[in-house]
Design a protein around this motif. Structure first.
Motif, short mmCIF file in Angstrom:
data_model
loop_
_atom_site.label_atom_id
_atom_site.label_comp_id
_atom_site.label_asym_id
_atom_site.label_seq_id
_atom_site.Cartn_x
_atom_site.Cartn_y
_atom_site.Cartn_z
N GLU A 1 1.44 -9.73 -6.65
CA GLU A 1 0.62 -10.69 -6.46
C GLU A 1 0.74 -11.62 -5.32
N GLY A 2 1.79 -11.63 -4.44
CA GLY A 2 2.02 -12.29 -3.40
C GLY A 2 1.52 -11.71 -2.01
N VAL A 3 0.50 -10.83 -2.18
CA VAL A 3 -0.44 -10.31 -1.32
C VAL A 3 -1.75 -10.72 -1.28
N LEU A 4 -2.07 -11.65 -2.12
CA LEU A 4 -3.33 -12.29 -2.38
C LEU A 4 -3.29 -13.81 -1.84
N ALA A 5 -4.08 -14.23 -1.29
CA ALA A 5 -4.42 -15.38 -0.62
C ALA A 5 -4.70 -16.41 -1.94
N PRO A 6 -4.67 -17.57 -1.60
CA PRO A 6 -5.09 -18.58 -3.00
C PRO A 6 -6.43 -18.21 -3.76
N GLU A 7 -7.43 -17.83 -2.86
CA GLU A 7 -8.64 -17.63 -3.16
C GLU A 7 -9.14 -16.39 -3.88
N ARG B 1 -4.49 -10.33 4.28
CA ARG B 1 -4.28 -9.07 5.30
C ARG B 1 -3.07 -9.27 6.14
N PRO B 2 -3.00 -10.39 6.81
CA PRO B 2 -1.52 -10.60 7.71
C PRO B 2 -0.40 -10.59 6.99
N LYS B 3 -0.36 -11.11 5.51
CA LYS B 3 0.74 -10.93 4.71
C LYS B 3 1.09 -9.24 4.29
#
Length: 196
Positions: free
Chosen positions: A55-61, A66-68
């Motif tokens: 889940e850490g590769v998801l942005a808050p929304e 992609r940068p992460k």
């Protein structure tokens, strides 16, 4: 139909060449754009990426950060391989749909950053490589895209070498110079593609 593979290293200027070819009438099948589409929220592609990388590769929304994700995969060849195993088949299927819809008289340009790395040159009638010196690429990535020098070098190192790309080229567009030097070269390549 003429099927063209267009490639070049990151920061070489492939996107500008693609834009010019589209303005002349080419049908562009952009692998990067499709790669973003296949991992949009709610897609099976995004679900598979989250399953693989967490889940850490998801942005808050809920979109893919992609940068992460890039920071993870471009630092580890095995993780990059895992990501490619998810995304590439999805991109290939969508690319084939777009190509089929182009029509028999079309010049279809497949804008494929990893064409050389994935051994895809034989899939195309011709391969066009946008070439720039590594120093030029590095300068553009740092100055124009805001990458750190280390991040830019890692991205470049994850791709094929300049020599490997040039080895698969039927046509080479030199993009080391200013933008105004690019257009006449692209126009000349377009005229050759139209006559195939």
């Amino acid at each position: 139909m003429v099927k063209v593979g267009l490639t070049g290293g990151i920061g070489a200027g492939k996107s500008e060449v693609s834009r010019l070819l589209a303005s002349y009438g080419a049908v562009i099948v952009d692998a990067d754009r499709i790669a973003r589409e296949v991992v949009e929220p709610g897609t099976p592609g995004l679900a598979a990426v989250v399953e693989e990388f967490g889940e850490g590769v998801l942005a808050p929304e809920g979109t893919l950060d992609r940068p992460k994700l890039g920071g993870i995969v471009f630092a580890d060849p095995e993780k990059l391989k895992a990501l490619n195993a998810i995304v590439h088949p999805l991109v290939g299927a969508r690319s084939a749909e777009l190509e089929a819809a182009a029509g028999p008289e079309a010049v279809v340009v497949h804008d494929v950053p990893l064409l050389t790395e994935n051994g895809l040159a034989p899939l195309y009638d011709l391969v066009v490589v946008v070439d720039a010196a590594p120093e030029t690429q590095l300068d553009r990535l740092v100055r124009l895209r805001g990458m750190s020098e280390d991040e830019a070098k890692a991205r470049m190192a994850a791709q094929a070498t300049r020599e490997q790309r040039l080895a698969v080229a039927d046509h080479v567009i030199d993009n080391d110079g200013p933008l105004e030097a690019l257009e006449p070269q692209v126009r000349a390549v377009w005229e050759r593609l139209r006559s195939v």
